[in-house]
Each structure stands twice: as C-alpha cells, then as structure tokens.
Design a protein around this motif. Structure first.
Motif, PDB file in Angstrom:
ATOM      1  N   VAL A 507      42.288  36.127  34.960  1.00 44.93           N
ATOM      2  CA  VAL A 507      43.686  35.689  35.030  1.00 44.93           C
ATOM      3  C   VAL A 507      44.329  36.131  36.330  1.00 44.93           C
ATOM      4  N   ASP A 508      44.044  37.338  36.771  1.00 43.89           N
ATOM      5  CA  ASP A 508      44.611  37.823  38.031  1.00 43.89           C
ATOM      6  C   ASP A 508      44.138  36.969  39.206  1.00 43.89           C
ATOM      7  N   SER A 509      42.890  36.526  39.168  1.00 41.25           N
ATOM      8  CA  SER A 509      42.376  35.683  40.246  1.00 41.25           C
ATOM      9  C   SER A 509      42.995  34.292  40.231  1.00 41.25           C
ATOM     10  N   LEU A 510      43.301  33.768  39.038  1.00 41.57           N
ATOM     11  CA  LEU A 510      43.862  32.422  38.918  1.00 41.57           C
ATOM     12  C   LEU A 510      45.385  32.407  38.979  1.00 41.57           C
ATOM     13  N   TRP A 511      46.012  33.561  39.042  1.00 40.60           N
ATOM     14  CA  TRP A 511      47.461  33.625  38.891  1.00 40.60           C
ATOM     15  C   TRP A 511      48.198  32.854  39.984  1.00 40.60           C
ATOM     16  N   ASP A 512      47.751  32.960  41.214  1.00 38.84           N
ATOM     17  CA  ASP A 512      48.459  32.305  42.315  1.00 38.84           C
ATOM     18  C   ASP A 512      48.273  30.794  42.312  1.00 38.84           C
ATOM     19  N   SER A 513      47.126  30.313  41.853  1.00 32.69           N
ATOM     20  CA  SER A 513      46.849  28.877  41.889  1.00 32.69           C
ATOM     21  C   SER A 513      47.117  28.188  40.555  1.00 32.69           C
TER      22      SER A 513
END
Length: 1154
Positions: A507-513
């Motif tokens: 989730v942290d990796s996908l948060w910006d996109s």
C-alpha cells in the motif's frame, strides 16, 4: 584579472602572435574580491586598450563614437567594464547576444585578430595561467609539421607546454606546473561557477546560431575551432581536456541545430520546386526553377559540410573521450550523444551510435550510468523505438538489472526507463520480466518502491480491459465492478508472490499512484458487505482477508503516512498542505467507518484473524471531527467490541481491542462519556469473575479448580493482562490477585503453567505502571518505602520462579525481572528532585548470580540439542534465546548489574558468533562507552579465567571437554577483542596499556629472578597478550617493554631456551620487528606440551629478533634501568593522550537501549 590578448601589427601578426592569457584572480577568489580587483586594474586596462580586442571593435565603430553593444549594456547597468570574452561570459547571459554580435563584427573586419581572441577565450576558460604563441603555418607541404605537435615539460623554465596545429596556425600554450592539481572553472564550487558553466555552454550555442548564415561556411572559423578543441581535448591536463571536450560536444549540438534548419530549408525549397514544376509550361518560369534548384544544391552542400564537421568532432573528440578516465567527461559525452540522437535521428539514431550508450551503461561511476538511462528515456518516449529494436534486444537484460543498481537514483531512473519501454513496446518485456520488476514494491528504499508501484499500477490496475462496464448497470454498480476488478488484479499479484506478504508495504508503494483506489473506503467496504445484484461476484474468504488487510493498511497510511519501519531514516516533516490533506483523509475515514465498522464486526464476529484487523481501525479515528450525532453508531461499535473480547481470547485480537478502547476513551473525545463507562463495566465484570473463581478454586491454600473453571479463569486473566498493558488498571487491585496466585504456586505448587505465566505478566504490568506514575507529584516517604517493598517482593517471587520446573515459567520470570529492573533504573535517572528523594533498590548478589546462571544455561546451549527440531522450530528457538540474551545485556548497559557480570557473555563471543555475535559486540561497545578502563578489566578477567581453567585441566592430565575452550580459541578470542578497539589507537591507549600491564603482572606473579631461570607457569599467556600489541602506539610499546624488563630482567629476556619462547615473541610484538609472525605456530595450541625444536626451526627470524631488538633498545635500557611503578606506567601513557570530540561506535541491528 585576465590580461587582454596583445596583438601585433597586421603584417607582423601573420608571421607570429603572442597572447598573454594569465588567469584572473576570479578563478580562485570570491566575487567580491573579483569586483575589487577589476576596479583596481580598470585604469591599466584602458591604457592597453589600443592593442586589445575591444579596442579593435571600438576602432571599427569610431564613426559614431560608441562602444560595443555588450559594453554599452554593461555600463548602463553600472557594472564594471568587461575587457575580454572570458569576463563578459563570466558576468552573465544578459549580454551574451550582444557580445557574440560584437565578435562577429570584429571577425568580419579582421578575422585573424578575432579568432585569436576566441582561442584565448577557450584557454582562459580552462583556468590556464600562461601564454599562447601563434605561428602562422605557411607551408602546407611541410614534412616536419607533426614533429611539432608535442606536449612536454620545459626543464629550463619549469613550464609545461603544448604545441599543436590549429590550421592555419601552430599554437603553443605554456602553463605552470601547478595547473595539473589546481582548480579550474568547470569544477569549482559555488553558485557563481555553476552559472559560469551554463553561460559557457550558451556562448558556444549562441556563437554557432548567430554565425549559421554567414561566417560559419567560410572554411576558416570552424576548421580552426575544431582543430583547437580536438587537440586540447586530447591533452594530458585535465583542465584542458574537460573544458574543451564540453565545448566540442556543445559545438556539435549547435551544429545539429544548424543541420536541422538546413533540412527544413531544403524541404521547403523542394516543395516550392515541385509546385513550380507542376505549373503549366506557359506559366512556368524557367529562371525561377533554376534559381530554386541552385538554392537546393547550395543548401544540400551546406548540410553536407555541416555533417562533415559533426563527423570530424565525433571522431576527433567523442571517440577518444567517451571512455576518459575522468567520469565527468564520460558523463558529458553520454548526455550529449543522446541529445544528438533525439534531435537528429536520421543521422545519429542507429546501432552504430547506440552501442556506445549500451556499453557505458556498465560504467563504474553512477553519474555516467544515470546519463545513459535518462537519455534512453527521452529516446523511447520520442516514439522512435522502432529504430532501436536491435539495441533493445541486445541490452534489455542490462536495463532490467540496473533496477538493482547500488546507486538509488540510477535504480529509480532504470525503473522509469522500463516503464517507458513497456508503454512504447508492448512485447519487449515478458511476463516474467514484469513479475521480477514488480517485486520492487517491497524494497526498503521508498522512492524506488513508489516508482515500482507506479509501474505496477499503470500495467495492471489502469488496464482498459478492467474498466469495461456491464450493460444496463447503474453508475454505482459500475463503480463497484471497477473496484472489484482492480482489487482482484491486486489480489492476483499478491497471491502470486511467494516471497512477500507485506500488504502494508504494498500500500505504501501504491499510495502516490493508486491513492484514489486505496482511499475509496466506500467502494472497498462495499465488497465485504452483502450486495444483492452481484452475488455471483462475491469474494472468497481469502480474498476478503486480503481486502480487510488492504483497508487497514490504507487507513493507517492516511492517518500516519510514510515512512514505514525500514523505509526512511526518521519521521517525515510534512508541510501545511500535506497536513491539511491528512486531516481531511482522517475525517473521511472516521465518518465512514464509524457507521460501517459495527456491521463489519458483526459479520466477522467468529473469525478472530479478520476481527483483529478490523478492531485496529478505531485507533486511527480523527478525534477533532467527532460529534454527538453519531452516538448511536458509537454505542453499536462499543457493543460489538464488547462482544468480540467476550467471545475470543486470541492475543492479537485482545491487544487490538485494548488499543481501540484506549482511543475511544480519550478525554478529548465527545463520546468519552459513552466509551468510558462501557470500559469500566467490562473490566469490573472480569475482575469480579476472576475473584469469584479464585475463591472457589482455592482450598487450604491449594488450587483445586476443574478443567472448565481453569479455562474460564485463564481466559479472564489473559483479557485483563492485555488491557492492563494498554491502560492502568491498578484501581481494580490486579496486583493483589496476582500475588495470591503466585503465593499458591510458590508454597504449594499445583498451579497450571499458563496461569502462573499470566500471573507473572499481571504483576509485572502493575509494577511498571506504578514505576511510570510514581514521582509525578509530591511523594511521601511511606509511599516510597511501600513501592520499594513491593518491588523487592516481586523480585523475590520471580527469583523463586527462575528455578521452576517449567521452562516457559522460568523464561517469563526472567523477562519480567529484566523489564522491572530496567524500568526502576530509568525512574531513578528521570527522577524529579522536587518530588523527594527516591529509594534505590539494588538486586542482591544471589539474584544477580541467578540471572547469570539462567542466561548461561538457557542461551548458550550446544547446537546438537536441537537436531530433532524442524528448521522453523530452530529459528523460533534462536529468536527466543536472542531475546533472553538481549534482555540480560540491557541490565548490564543500564548499570543494573555490574560490568563484571558480562564476563561469561564475552567468553562465548567466538563460539556463538553466528548466533549472538552482534549482541555481544554491541554490549562490548556500550560498556566501553560507559567506562573504558572497567570494560578493559572485564576483557582481561575473561581471558585470564579461560586460560586458568584450561591450565587446570591440562595440569590434571584431563582431555579438554567441549565446555573448556582450547588455547587456539582463547587466542582467537583475544584477537577478536583487539579488533573491537578500532583504528583509533589514541582513544584506547589507556585501556590497552592496562591490559598489557595486568597481563605482565599475571604472568610474572610470584616469579623471582634467579640463576635457574625457570619459566613462570603462566608464561604462555604472553602469546595471547601479544594479540593486543598491534593496537599500541610506538611510544607505548617502549614503555610496556620497559615495564616487562622490570619483571623479567635482562638475563631472562635474552634467554633463548624453548620454555621462554612466548616471552621472545611477546617482546618481538612490542618491538615491531616481527609483525608478520604468528606466535601460535611456536606454541602448542591445545595441549600442555612445550614447543618443539622443529617448530622453532621454522622461524629463522627469532635470533634476528633477539639480536636486532636488543641493539635497538640498548639506549632505552640505559635510560630506563630503574623499575617503573604502576603509577609511572599509567602517567607515561596519559601524558601523550589526545582528546577526541566523538567516539566511533559499531552499530549493529540489535537494539539494547530498552
């Protein structure tokens, strides 16, 4: 200041010209000094104006009596008047156009003079302090031309010089020797010189742009300039090579723009010719056609000439410099090469040029690799990938592997490059390639993980096939179907991954996109709630578990934000905009979940795992936005919370529920009046149940409950312990209940193991809460005495439990003791003097010995005892033992236990290095920070105890058991200890001197110098002690050697008998004459046998050591014949001590701060 070129008369100049290009002070001084120097020397410059380049320009414009355009502009702004091209470029780009126009006018009037000005400009930009001599090359057929092309040192004058051909001149540049190591404008720091670099590059571009319609095709200017830059870029001097390579590649870039303009002109003329040719014969003008045809031919000839110039620069400069030893030069070449490919793809975008980019992606410097990757991004984005098919196939594996680059920026840009390739070339990256690249969403470097998350989102979650709506569906149903399709795609990626199951990091990796999807809590929760129209699309149990974990991770991310544990060095400081966005997200999630969460808890009331995740959501509610309108929802939530904790006893679920109750019962919440009474009723109910069952179960002081009553009793106690960790429950007298249980176990035994463990936890939590709150206000002496008595009583009970029959009980008692003693120590450190005098509790010696015995027995176990357990079981057991050892080490580093209690730990450093080496090493470093001398005494005590034990076993004639360390292992342990002192010998000189002093006294204790010359019984200990000699400073070695002479005497030291071999090698280690010798090759390692003669014969340097060493120290022995006392030895070492401002401490992964 850089003096202007001195030009001779026109007739003389065609034969010889000398230009002085002594560098200005601005190359090495700040701007204020530069302006001051300019003002001081401006009068002298005006006197020399008659021969300067500016004087030539002024003379050419004397008809109107004006200065050059660049000078006028500078003088209008009140700036110091510029004299040379170098100064004008240094001043800024606002006069760049004007100075180029001035130079073109001067070139039109006298091209030799203007060209020499331009040559001196490039020499000055290289930071050259020297002279340029120009000889007119008259004979084109001379055979000795190449013999003049040299770069060498003039030994007579002490100057370096370079002579080269810049047709039609032979230029000679001389400069001082210190230029090789000195700075030059392109590498100097500061904003001024950064701007100079951009001004320099712009000057070259503007010069070519302004000359493209006139003098650029005269066959004189560019030929001379290319010759100059080609020769200087091949110089051994870095300043020339760097500056002229940059100028050459920028010149080629400018020529590319000229070629593009010519191509456009050719195309326009060709179309005009075709239009004219298409006219009827009667209306066609033949002269016009001929004129257009001649123009096309002229433009094509010019284009061909420009391409020849570009080819000359590429072959003369780029091919020699793209593999230069200086990484900045290689980076410049790669950056400009990709620019040429993008701008002029018809010439440069082919495999003949792309191969250089592919090769340099393997460069050792990250800046060069970064330029290659950034350039390839621009090429693939330019929709020109069809010309790069062969390159893509050849270097695809390299581009994928660069995502693992040790430089984070290179790895990030490599990931973006793969993203661009995936978008422009669908079939280049295989599914396996995508799968491997997507794994980076779990990496520890967050920027790389977010880039991989963007790649994952673009490839899987934004696919157009996922967004195909169902015919006849409403907008709400279409939105739900889209969310369901994206979530299932994410589930498929997550389940395919067998290595990582960290939803929080995903989730942290996908948060910006993918923030819109992850913050769509309405859509996500709709997938968990019953939906009548989509029964066939219902999620499976595993999919529901993933969605719940996804919701929890997104709620946590919205409320707290990055960085996660392992991503980022510390807490990120968010700005006002980010703070407002975070508050808005928390408000939205609070308003949504306060209504939906009770229904979700009710649906999954029987699933403890899913329920534990859902119970964590109230911890992230926004307290500032709560109102009384949601009272009914809060009551429903509290009812579901109470039902969940009544039904389950899972530790994770109880912990989540306790934290949620803590959040809901906060004083500043509007619904505190609803949550607090509910919490108190729940705790009171459990306390009453526990008291009732305890009264029923105790008979004559024995625990006699049946199995059902025991289970109920145990579950209630677990719940109370879980809630007691989150909140202080002292007012419900839990400590007294735990005391009654432990008294029963200690006096009569028979208490179930699980009940005993929970009773210890209960009492430990109560003690910790009292230590936490004690001293906040005025404290009476009676309450302080009561607290100390309670602490002593608890420690005594835990001491009793350390000998319990069950191992889990013993371990729990040990952990409780460690936590309580460390908390008490912290309380003393943070004590407020205004609250009174604290009463210190110190563990008695019996308790300290019991703790040490427990660690030795339970932590340092032999590996053969675990041969029958599985791999997971062995890892779990190792984790448990590491926790026990870390807890004991905390007691030492927090000064709860004496430092000498760490001796037994240090003995195991080598034997258990793979399992506990990091913890023991960190403990050793921490104790050294606390007290260097005491830490060194602990090491000495450790080595001497091991040595004495081995000596006793050998004297008895017993074979060494596995519990007794061998001589070689003790020596290895000493070597490891010496390595922990690091490279700073001054910082540890006192400690090392004490180690040697105590070792010498230990060996020669009771030894009397007599004629028999019997060696001391412990003389082989000197070989162990020699491991610390390399860390001594040379003056300290002499002092230690004198101290050794005091005990051993001159005759003993000169004794060469085999029994005295350890003394010989210890002496050699102090004198430094046998640094490469390993004394262990002369000493028996594991037995009590003396060294053999065969061993001694293997070292021919022993006699040399004796003879040379005594000669080298003969004078010192004469001076220091008087015996040195311990005080004298210490003072002689302290006298040369140098204080250091900071200590270097090894950092390990185990935290023992408490």
């Amino acid at each position: 200041m850089i003096a202007e070129p001195t030009l001779l008369s026109r007739s003389v100049q065609k034969e010889n010209s000398v230009v002085d290009v002594s560098s200005c002070a601005s190359v090495h001084h700040v701007s204020s000094e530069r302006n001051e120097n300019r003002q001081k020397t401006v009068r002298g410059k005006r006197k020399a104006r008659e021969c300067s380049e500016n004087a030539k320009r002024k003379h050419s414009k004397s008809s109107n009596g004006s200065l050059g355009r660049a000078e006028n502009e500078q003088l209008k702004n009140g700036d110091v008047e510029a004299v040379t091209l170098f100064e004008v470029v240094s001043m800024g780009r606002n006069a760049m156009q004007a100075v180029v126009d001035d130079w073109i006018d001067a070139y039109t009037g006298d091209r030799d003079s203007a060209l020499l000005d331009l040559i001196s400009f490039f020499i000055q930009c290289s930071g050259c302090k020297g002279m340029v001599t120009a000889e007119m090359f008259q004979s084109k057929k001379g055979t000795d031309v190449m013999s003049k092309m040299v770069e060498d040192l003039d030994e007579d004058t002490g100057l370096q010089y370079k002579k080269f051909l810049a047709f039609p001149w032979i230029l000679t540049v001389t400069w001082p020797l210190d230029m090789d190591s000195g700075e030059y404008p392109l590498i100097m720091s500061g904003l001024y010189w950064k701007r100079f670099r951009s001004h320099f590059c712009e000057f070259v571009s503007v010069l070519v742009a302004q000359c493209q319609n006139c003098v650029i095709f005269d066959g004189y200017l560019l030929n001379t300039l290319i010759s100059l830059l080609t020769e200087l870029s091949d110089s051994r001097v870095r300043a020339f090579r760097h500056t002229c390579t940059l100028a050459a590649v920028k010149l080629l870039s400018a020529l590319v723009n000229v070629a593009l303009n010519l191509s456009v002109s050719v195309d326009n003329s060709q179309r005009l010719y075709e239009v004219e040719l298409a006219k009827m014969a009667s209306k066609r003008a033949s002269p016009r056609l001929d004129r257009i045809q001649r123009k096309i031919s002229e433009l094509q000839d010019r284009k061909c000439e420009i391409e020849n110039m570009m080819d000359a620069i590429f072959k003369g400069v780029f091919l020699k410099r793209y593999r230069d030893v200086i990484p900045e030069i290689r980076a410049i070449c790669m950056e400009e090469l990709t620019v040429w490919m993008k701008l002029y793809s018809s010439v440069f975008l082919n495999d003949s040029y792309l191969k250089y980019v592919g090769w340099m992606m393997h460069d050792k410097q990250p800046d060069v690799r970064l330029k290659c990757v950034l350039g390839l991004q621009a090429l693939y984005q330019d929709q020109s990938s069809s010309k790069m098919d062969l390159f893509t196939i050849r270097f695809k594996e390299r581009m994928i592997s660069m995502t693992l680059d040790k430089d984070h920026e290179v790895a990030i840009q490599a990931m973006r490059l793969l993203m661009v390739i995936s978008q422009s070339c669908e079939d280049v990256l295989s599914p396996d390639d995508h799968k491997n690249v997507f794994q980076f969403v779990y990496c520890s470097h967050r920027p790389l993980a977010t880039t991989a998350g963007e790649f994952l989102y673009n490839r899987l979650l934004s696919n157009h096939e996922l967004s195909k709506p169902r015919d006849g569906a409403s907008d709400q149903e279409r939105h739900r179907e889209l969310v369901l399709a994206r979530v299932r795609a994410l589930i498929h990626f997550h389940t395919e991954n067998e290595l990582h199951q960290h939803v929080l990091y995903l989730v942290d990796s996908l948060w910006d996109s993918a923030g819109a999807l992850l913050k769509d809590w309405t859509g996500l929760t709709s997938l968990l709630l019953p939906h009548t129209s989509c029964q066939e699309q219902a999620l499976s149990s595993a999919e529901e578990a993933f969605v719940i974990e996804l919701i929890l991770a997104s709620v946590r991310q919205a409320a707290e934000g990055p960085p996660l544990s392992g991503r980022g060095a510390g807490k990120k400081v968010i700005n006002t905009k980010e703070k407002k966005l975070q508050i808005d997200d928390c408000t939205k999630l609070t308003e949504h979940f306060i209504k939906v969460l009770p229904e979700l808890l009710s649906k999954y009331s029987e699933d403890a795992e899913k329920l534990a995740s859902l119970l964590k959501i109230p911890q992230y509610f926004q307290t500032d936005t709560c109102d009384h309108e949601n009272s009914q929802c809060v009551r429903a939530l509290l009812a579901e919370l109470e039902a969940a904790v009544d039904r389950h006893t899972d530790a994770g679920l109880l912990e989540a529920a306790a934290r949620s109750y803590q959040s809901l019962c906060a004083q500043d919440l509007p619904w505190h009046s609803l949550a607090r009474p509910s919490f108190d009723r729940l705790i009171q109910h459990w306390t009453d149940t526990l008291g009732t069952r305890l009264g029923e179960s105790l008979s004559d002081g024995c625990f006699t409950a049946n199995e059902d009553s025991t289970l109920e009793f145990l579950s209630t106690l677990k719940k109370l312990n879980a809630f007691n960790v989150a909140q202080d429950l002292s007012k419900w007298s839990l400590y007294e209940l735990g005391t009654r249980l432990l008294d029963v176990e200690i006096k009569h035994s028979g208490l179930p193991m699980e009940v005993t463990i929970e009773a210890l936890r209960c009492m430990c939590s109560c003690i910790l809460w009292k230590l936490n709150t004690f001293g906040e206000g005025l404290t009476s002496r009676e309450s302080a005495l009561q607290q100390r008595s309670q602490l002593r009583a608890f420690c005594e009970k835990c001491h009793r439990c350390l000998s319990h029959a069950e191992q889990l009980v013993r371990e729990q008692a040990f952990m409780c003791l460690s936590d309580v003693l460390i908390a008490h120590n912290y309380q003393l450190q943070m004590w407020d003097s205004s609250a009174g005098t604290p009463l210190l509790y110190t563990p008695d010696p019996k308790l300290q010995k019991a703790l040490l015995s427990f660690v030795v027995e339970h932590v340092f176990t032999s590996p053969e005892q675990d041969t029958h357990s599985s791999k997971d079981g062995r890892l779990e057991d190792l984790h448990r033992r590491r926790n026990l050892l870390a807890a004991y080490c905390k007691l030492i580093v927090h000064s709860v236990l004496e430092m000498s209690m760490a001796t037994e730990l240090f003995k195991q450093y080598v034997k258990f290095y793979n399992d506990f080496g990091d913890i023991i090493k960190e403990t050793l470093n921490r104790t050294r920070q606390m007290d260097k001398m005491e830490s060194a005494r602990t090491l000495v005590q450790c080595l001497q105890q091991l040595y004495l034990r081995l000596k006793q076993e050998q004297d008895r004639g017993n074979t060494c058991s596995s519990r007794v360390q061998t001589y070689s292992s003790i020596k290895e342990l000493a070597r490891r200890f010496s390595l922990t002192f690091g490279w700073d010998q001054i910082k540890s000189r006192e400690s090392l001197a004490m180690i040697h002093r105590d070792g010498i006294e230990f060996v020669f204790k009771g030894f009397v110098q007599q004629s028999e010359k019997h060696s001391p019984p412990y003389i082989s200990y000197l070989t162990i002690l020699s491991e610390f000699s390399s860390k001594l400073l040379k003056p300290d070695k002499k002092t230690i050697y004198s101290y050794l002479q005091k005990f051993a005497g001159e005759q003993v030291i000169n004794n060469r008998e085999e029994s005295w071999m350890p003394l010989i090698y210890y002496r050699a280690s102090l004198m430094g004459t046998a640094e490469g010798e390993d004394a262990i090759s002369f000493i028996s390692s594991d037995t009590n046998k003396q060294p053999s003669l065969s061993n001694r014969s293997r070292s021919p340097s022993v006699r040399q050591v004796n003879s040379e060493g005594m000669n080298s120290h003969s004078e010192d022995s004469k001076v220091q014949q008087a015996p040195l006392s311990r005080e004298q030895l210490s003072s002689s070492l302290v006298s040369d001590k140098v204080l250091r401002s900071s200590d270097e401490v090894d950092v390990d992964t185990v935290d023992i701060d408490g």
